[in-house]
Design an enzyme around this catalytic site. Structure first.
Site, PDB file in Angstrom:
ATOM      1  N   PRO A   1       0.790  -1.234   0.000  1.00  0.00           N
ATOM      2  CA  PRO A   1       0.000   0.000   0.000  1.00  0.00           C
ATOM      3  C   PRO A   1       0.823   1.285   0.000  1.00  0.00           C
ATOM      4  O   PRO A   1       0.292   2.361   0.278  1.00  0.00           O
ATOM      5  CB  PRO A   1      -0.798  -0.130   1.305  1.00  0.00           C
ATOM      6  CG  PRO A   1       0.102  -0.910   2.219  1.00  0.00           C
ATOM      7  CD  PRO A   1       0.847  -1.877   1.326  1.00  0.00           C
ATOM      8  N   GLU A   2       2.109   1.196  -0.352  1.00  0.00           N
ATOM      9  CA  GLU A   2       2.965   2.385  -0.288  1.00  0.00           C
ATOM     10  C   GLU A   2       2.414   3.562  -1.088  1.00  0.00           C
ATOM     11  O   GLU A   2       2.554   4.717  -0.689  1.00  0.00           O
ATOM     12  CB  GLU A   2       4.376   2.046  -0.803  1.00  0.00           C
ATOM     13  CG  GLU A   2       5.184   1.128   0.104  1.00  0.00           C
ATOM     14  CD  GLU A   2       5.041  -0.330  -0.293  1.00  0.00           C
ATOM     15  OE1 GLU A   2       6.005  -1.083  -0.115  1.00  0.00           O
ATOM     16  OE2 GLU A   2       3.953  -0.718  -0.762  1.00  0.00           O
TER      17      GLU A   2
END
Length: 269
Positions: A143-144
């Site tokens: 989910p960066e």
């Protein structure tokens, strides 16, 4: 006062027998930070892997977590936005490739026992292991992008584990996959119900530990060496490794044990 280690190291027999092979459990143990991959944790994990690799009594290495719902939340977000000089941050980034290279170069099988969410950089750790078993309740993803970052360091590992379109979706949307979805995408070997997870890990590890350590090591080295080679070069290398395997006592013992319908006694030679 000595700080509590962020990675616990436990040697456990695969069975209650006193002469059973040993398994090294490397347990991420910073639950208050959801096992965020700080420099200290990464350093301790790499050191623990090297220690387990050098332990002659250890047959298999297992990575898992002390947190009930999270294997690791990934990179330390505080470090992303701190005011350290760029050159200092760049130097610190070497920990990830060093860890990934250590995982792939160890001759012993490494199992990721994902007993919780595997997020961001931790997904890279899981994919650098040889096998991944996950709780059904676990989620996996990177989910960066949701915080303005991109999973640069683990993208090469994701692309080697799944198809391009799946990899792009993971990295560009930040969507988390269920363990079942991750298995369908080739990111997980096996998904087990939460209440059966611990016993399933033990059973799987015991099965692996019963194989020839020597041949497993030769095989793992061959897989790593040929993964990115052209086919002709890979076949030449693998032919040489098969010829080397023919010279080992373990191969002869394995064949004899099969014919005699008994368990093999590995000599690791």
């Amino acid at each position: 006062m000595t700080e509590k280690p962020l990675v616990s190291y436990e040697r456990r027999p695969v069975r209650p027998d006193t002469d059973a092979p040993l398994v090294a459990y490397l347990i991420l143990d910073d639950p208050e930070r959801r096992n965020a991959l700080s420099d200290t944790l990464l350093d301790q994990l790499t050191e623990s892997l090297v220690h387990a690799a050098d332990d002659p009594d250890v047959r298999v290495i297992v990575l898992t977590s002390s947190h009930e719902r999270v294997f690791s939340s990934g990179g330390n977000l505080d470090a992303f936005a701190d005011t350290q000089p760029i050159i200092t941050k760049y130097a610190g980034l070497k920990r990830f490739p060093e860890l990934f290279r250590t995982l792939t170069s160890i001759s012993k099988p490494v199992v990721c026992a994902a007993n919780g969410d595997v997020l961001a950089g931790a997904l890279g750790i899981a994919l650098a292991c040889d096998l991944v078993i996950a709780k059904r309740s676990a989620r996996l993803g990177c989910p960066e992008i949701n915080v303005g970052a991109f999973p640069f360091m683990i993208s090469a590992l994701i692309f080697r584990a799944t198809g391009r379109l799946v990899a792009n979706e993971l990295m560009m949307t930040g969507r988390l996959l269920s363990a079942t979805e991750a298995a369908e995408a080739g990111l997980v070997n096996r998904v087990v119900s939460d209440d059966e997870f611990d016993s399933a890990v033990q059973s799987w590890v015991a099965e692996i530990a019963g194989k020839s350590p020597l041949l497993l090591g030769l095989g793992k080295k061959a897989l790593a060496a040929t993964r990115d080679l052209p086919l002709d070069a890979a076949l030449d290398y693998l032919q040489a490794q098969l010829a080397l395997a023919f010279t080992t006592e373990d191969l002869s013992e394995g064949v004899r044990a099969f014919k005699e319908k008994r368990a093999p006694v590995w000599r690791n030679t």
